[in-house]
Every structure is written in C-alpha cells, then in structure tokens.
Design a protein around this motif. Structure first.
Motif, PDB file in Angstrom:
ATOM      1  N   ARG A   1       0.810  -1.163  -0.013  1.00 56.63           N
ATOM      2  CA  ARG A   1      -0.111  -0.263   0.023  1.00 56.63           C
ATOM      3  C   ARG A   1       0.716   1.376   0.040  1.00 56.63           C
ATOM      4  O   ARG A   1       0.300   2.082   0.565  1.00 56.63           O
ATOM      5  CB  ARG A   1      -0.593   0.314   1.527  1.00 56.63           C
ATOM      6  N   HIS A   2       1.858   1.366  -0.699  1.00 51.66           N
ATOM      7  CA  HIS A   2       2.664   2.312  -0.584  1.00 51.66           C
ATOM      8  C   HIS A   2       2.666   3.346  -1.623  1.00 51.66           C
ATOM      9  O   HIS A   2       2.781   2.576  -2.984  1.00 51.66           O
ATOM     10  CB  HIS A   2       4.661   2.164  -1.227  1.00 51.66           C
ATOM     11  N   GLN A   3       1.953   4.324  -1.754  1.00 52.27           N
ATOM     12  CA  GLN A   3       1.263   5.101  -2.445  1.00 52.27           C
ATOM     13  C   GLN A   3       2.551   5.995  -3.630  1.00 52.27           C
ATOM     14  O   GLN A   3       2.503   6.306  -5.284  1.00 52.27           O
ATOM     15  CB  GLN A   3       0.378   6.405  -2.129  1.00 52.27           C
ATOM     16  N   GLU A   4       3.253   6.039  -2.544  1.00 49.80           N
ATOM     17  CA  GLU A   4       4.911   6.667  -2.949  1.00 49.80           C
ATOM     18  C   GLU A   4       5.371   6.051  -4.264  1.00 49.80           C
ATOM     19  O   GLU A   4       6.188   6.446  -5.726  1.00 49.80           O
ATOM     20  CB  GLU A   4       6.032   6.905  -2.557  1.00 49.80           C
ATOM     21  N   ALA A   5       6.010   4.302  -3.876  1.00 55.04           N
ATOM     22  CA  ALA A   5       6.521   3.688  -4.315  1.00 55.04           C
ATOM     23  C   ALA A   5       5.943   3.557  -6.061  1.00 55.04           C
ATOM     24  O   ALA A   5       6.286   3.548  -7.553  1.00 55.04           O
ATOM     25  CB  ALA A   5       7.182   2.320  -4.199  1.00 55.04           C
ATOM     26  N   VAL A   6       4.126   3.387  -5.887  1.00 57.01           N
ATOM     27  CA  VAL A   6       3.430   3.195  -6.790  1.00 57.01           C
ATOM     28  C   VAL A   6       3.920   4.356  -8.241  1.00 57.01           C
ATOM     29  O   VAL A   6       3.889   3.966  -9.079  1.00 57.01           O
ATOM     30  CB  VAL A   6       1.992   2.874  -6.427  1.00 57.01           C
ATOM     31  N   ARG A   7       3.359   5.173  -7.393  1.00 56.63           N
ATOM     32  CA  ARG A   7       3.694   6.737  -7.851  1.00 56.63           C
ATOM     33  C   ARG A   7       5.387   6.888  -8.992  1.00 56.63           C
ATOM     34  O   ARG A   7       4.941   7.273 -10.385  1.00 56.63           O
ATOM     35  CB  ARG A   7       4.025   8.250  -7.371  1.00 56.63           C
ATOM     36  N   ILE A   8       6.408   6.655  -8.317  1.00 55.61           N
ATOM     37  CA  ILE A   8       7.474   6.273  -9.123  1.00 55.61           C
ATOM     38  C   ILE A   8       7.498   5.212  -9.931  1.00 55.61           C
ATOM     39  O   ILE A   8       8.198   5.413 -11.234  1.00 55.61           O
ATOM     40  CB  ILE A   8       8.825   6.444  -8.299  1.00 55.61           C
ATOM     41  N   LEU A   9       7.332   4.708  -9.695  1.00 53.67           N
ATOM     42  CA  LEU A   9       7.194   2.991 -10.718  1.00 53.67           C
ATOM     43  C   LEU A   9       6.281   2.892 -11.765  1.00 53.67           C
ATOM     44  O   LEU A   9       6.626   3.272 -12.685  1.00 53.67           O
ATOM     45  CB  LEU A   9       6.780   1.590 -10.115  1.00 53.67           C
ATOM     46  N   THR A  10       5.016   3.591 -11.764  1.00 51.92           N
ATOM     47  CA  THR A  10       4.100   3.551 -12.875  1.00 51.92           C
ATOM     48  C   THR A  10       4.816   4.823 -13.795  1.00 51.92           C
ATOM     49  O   THR A  10       4.576   5.254 -15.110  1.00 51.92           O
ATOM     50  CB  THR A  10       2.858   4.308 -12.282  1.00 51.92           C
TER      51      THR A  10
ATOM     52  N   LEU B   1      -4.065   6.041  -8.453  1.00 49.55           N
ATOM     53  CA  LEU B   1      -3.120   5.602  -9.398  1.00 49.55           C
ATOM     54  C   LEU B   1      -2.991   4.981 -10.859  1.00 49.55           C
ATOM     55  O   LEU B   1      -2.781   5.271 -11.672  1.00 49.55           O
ATOM     56  CB  LEU B   1      -1.922   5.950  -8.415  1.00 49.55           C
ATOM     57  N   LEU B   2      -2.926   3.338 -10.498  1.00 53.15           N
ATOM     58  CA  LEU B   2      -2.369   2.841 -10.784  1.00 53.15           C
ATOM     59  C   LEU B   2      -4.010   2.722 -12.858  1.00 53.15           C
ATOM     60  O   LEU B   2      -3.732   2.658 -13.730  1.00 53.15           O
ATOM     61  CB  LEU B   2      -3.496   1.473 -10.500  1.00 53.15           C
ATOM     62  N   GLU B   3      -5.402   2.927 -12.032  1.00 55.94           N
ATOM     63  CA  GLU B   3      -6.483   3.047 -13.077  1.00 55.94           C
ATOM     64  C   GLU B   3      -5.703   4.196 -13.739  1.00 55.94           C
ATOM     65  O   GLU B   3      -5.817   4.307 -15.597  1.00 55.94           O
ATOM     66  CB  GLU B   3      -7.415   3.346 -12.892  1.00 55.94           C
ATOM     67  N   GLU B   4      -5.270   5.272 -13.925  1.00 55.89           N
ATOM     68  CA  GLU B   4      -4.660   6.098 -14.503  1.00 55.89           C
ATOM     69  C   GLU B   4      -2.897   5.625 -15.664  1.00 55.89           C
ATOM     70  O   GLU B   4      -3.248   6.040 -16.948  1.00 55.89           O
ATOM     71  CB  GLU B   4      -4.028   7.173 -13.467  1.00 55.89           C
ATOM     72  N   ALA B   5      -3.038   4.920 -14.650  1.00 54.86           N
ATOM     73  CA  ALA B   5      -1.286   4.618 -15.906  1.00 54.86           C
ATOM     74  C   ALA B   5      -2.065   3.604 -16.214  1.00 54.86           C
ATOM     75  O   ALA B   5      -1.502   3.695 -17.046  1.00 54.86           O
ATOM     76  CB  ALA B   5      -0.611   3.678 -14.295  1.00 54.86           C
ATOM     77  N   ARG B   6      -2.821   2.981 -16.022  1.00 57.45           N
ATOM     78  CA  ARG B   6      -3.339   1.991 -17.483  1.00 57.45           C
ATOM     79  C   ARG B   6      -3.779   2.508 -18.252  1.00 57.45           C
ATOM     80  O   ARG B   6      -3.865   1.923 -19.531  1.00 57.45           O
ATOM     81  CB  ARG B   6      -4.879   1.323 -16.216  1.00 57.45           C
ATOM     82  N   ALA B   7      -4.576   3.820 -18.072  1.00 55.37           N
ATOM     83  CA  ALA B   7      -5.158   4.504 -19.377  1.00 55.37           C
ATOM     84  C   ALA B   7      -3.476   5.171 -19.993  1.00 55.37           C
ATOM     85  O   ALA B   7      -4.226   5.840 -21.126  1.00 55.37           O
ATOM     86  CB  ALA B   7      -5.840   5.615 -18.761  1.00 55.37           C
ATOM     87  N   ARG B   8      -3.045   5.647 -19.458  1.00 57.66           N
ATOM     88  CA  ARG B   8      -2.066   6.488 -20.206  1.00 57.66           C
ATOM     89  C   ARG B   8      -0.857   4.745 -20.868  1.00 57.66           C
ATOM     90  O   ARG B   8      -0.642   5.961 -22.340  1.00 57.66           O
ATOM     91  CB  ARG B   8      -0.478   7.093 -19.350  1.00 57.66           C
ATOM     92  N   LYS B   9      -1.001   3.947 -20.370  1.00 52.60           N
ATOM     93  CA  LYS B   9       0.221   2.302 -21.385  1.00 52.60           C
ATOM     94  C   LYS B   9      -1.236   2.187 -22.494  1.00 52.60           C
ATOM     95  O   LYS B   9      -0.458   1.942 -23.267  1.00 52.60           O
ATOM     96  CB  LYS B   9      -0.682   1.432 -20.065  1.00 52.60           C
ATOM     97  N   ARG B  10      -2.618   2.383 -22.303  1.00 52.80           N
ATOM     98  CA  ARG B  10      -3.279   2.117 -23.297  1.00 52.80           C
ATOM     99  C   ARG B  10      -3.178   3.179 -24.575  1.00 52.80           C
ATOM    100  O   ARG B  10      -3.156   2.264 -25.732  1.00 52.80           O
ATOM    101  CB  ARG B  10      -4.683   1.981 -22.834  1.00 52.80           C
ATOM    102  N   ASP B  11      -3.184   4.627 -23.874  1.00 48.18           N
ATOM    103  CA  ASP B  11      -2.984   5.072 -25.155  1.00 48.18           C
ATOM    104  C   ASP B  11      -1.384   5.401 -26.281  1.00 48.18           C
ATOM    105  O   ASP B  11      -1.312   5.295 -26.629  1.00 48.18           O
ATOM    106  CB  ASP B  11      -2.975   6.787 -24.689  1.00 48.18           C
TER     107      ASP B  11
END
Length: 237
Positions: free
Chosen positions: A162-171, A203-213
């Motif tokens: 549940r680490h938002q910081e790490a998720v933000r950096i990795l995505t 955060l993850l759904e935003e990353a998924r949208a960017r990935k698909r775009d």
C-alpha cells in the motif's frame, strides 16, 4: 558481546563491530599497537579467515560508509548473502540506509542483483524507498522484471505494501499495472490488489489509461514513460 577494533596505520577505520552469531564463529584478531608489517599480516589473515560479508552487512546496517569502503578494498564480497539470504544492498534497503545503498552501487553492485529470488527494485518497492527506487531506475533497473514463481513485479510489491509513493514512481517509469501473476496465485494484477484503496487504485487506473493510449500510438511497453513527469520530479522520502 565482544567487539572488534580495526586500526590501519594507527588510525581507526571503523570500530565496534559486534561479533555476529553465525556458525562457525569467526575469530576476529585485535589489530592495535602493531608495527606496519605485523598490521599488514594481521589484516591479510583477518581477510582470509573472516566471513567478511557478515562484517559488510553490519557496517551497512550501521551506515558506516568508510568501513564499507575499506572492507571492499580488502576484497570483501559485496554480493554475498547473510544467513537470511540477503546481500548487503538488501540490508541497506531494509534499514533505510540510503548512503550505504548508493555506495554499494558506486562500488558496482549490479542493479539486477537477486536476493531470495527478488531484485533490488522489488525490495525497494516493498519497503517504499523512493530515492532508492529512483536511483535503481536511473541506473537501468528493469521495471518489468518479475519473480520466477509468481511473476510478481516491483509494482505488485509496492501495491501489496500500500505504498503510494513507490507506485507513483514505478508507474511514472512505465511499470505495467495490468501485468498478472502466475503460479499458485494466477491472474492477479496490481489493479486487482489495489481494490479497496481508492487513492492507490486511482493511481493505477491512470497508469493503465496512459499505457493503453501509448500502445495505441505505437509506443512499446518497455519504453513507455509518463509524459511530462520526469523521474526527477517524482516526490520521494
């Protein structure tokens, strides 16, 4: 607990290394008040008989950078595992010793080193070490690397913690939120694991949208990065 005091030319390089409870118990010579030839001989004997990696692990834990550098110069193995199976870099991650971690990378510990079948990036993500994650990514760590058994990525470990910081950096660096696990827990994505945690899921759904775009635009997954947000701009602790 016995202590070891190591002196080189009469100067303390580092001091007070606890004797580690590891069998066979190494014998630590006391190198103090010796002349130059005796000192060199004692240091050579110590290097050849001491499981030096154990001392490296302890100095990493203490954040003793001169001691780590000196032991490295004496030939200590900077990738050797302790009895828990962890290399010195993992100890630095677990203890939050950024200086020690950066020194190990400077001393050419590979960024893709494995401990317990996990990469350094996975450990850094699991412990939410933002600056360490950034440094590993800068040095070419594979953000898509996965464990052999369950195919878990660094992003999966960050979400589990549940680490938002790490998720933000990795995505921001192209980690795939839709990469699924295998083995005894098949088909679970980072998004699946974030259910119930609204900020993390967003955060993850935003990353998924960017990935698909970007995939639609013909940008391969392995070169995707978050547009407009350089890795230097990602906040970290």
């Amino acid at each position: 607990m016995q202590k070891l005091h190591v002196f080189e030319l009469g100067q303390a390089v580092f001091a007070h290394i606890p004797r580690l409870a590891i069998e066979p118990v190494p014998v630590y010579p006391r190198i103090q008040g010796l002349d130059w030839d005796e000192t060199i001989n004692a240091l050579e004997a110590w290097r050849n008989t001491l499981p030096a990696a154990y001392a490296v692990h302890e100095l990493i834990r203490l954040g003793d950078l001169p001691g780590v550098r000196w032991l490295a110069g004496m030939g200590a193995d900077l990738q050797a595992a302790n009895e828990a199976g962890d290399g010195p870099a993992v100890v630095a991650i677990e203890e939050g010793q950024l200086g020690s971690f950066l020194l190990l990378l400077e001393l050419r510990v590979p960024v893709e080193s494995l401990s317990r079948k996990m990469t350094l990036l996975m450990f850094a993500a699991w412990h939410n070490r933002g600056e360490m994650i950034i440094e590993l990514l800068r040095r070419g760590a594979n953000v898509h690397a996965a464990t052999e058994d369950r195919q878990e990525t660094a992003l999966q470990f960050a979400v589990r913690g549940r680490h938002q910081e790490a998720v933000r950096i990795l995505t921001a660096h192209g980690a795939d939120p839709e990469a699924a696990t295998a083995g005894d827990i098949p088909g679970i994505t980072a998004i699946d694991r974030a259910r119930g945690d609204a900020p993390l899921l967003q955060l993850l759904e935003e990353a998924r949208a960017r990935k698909r775009d970007r995939l639609s635009a013909g940008v391969p997954l392995d070169v995707q990065a978050l547009a407009g947000l350089g890795i230097n701009d990602v906040g970290c602790r």
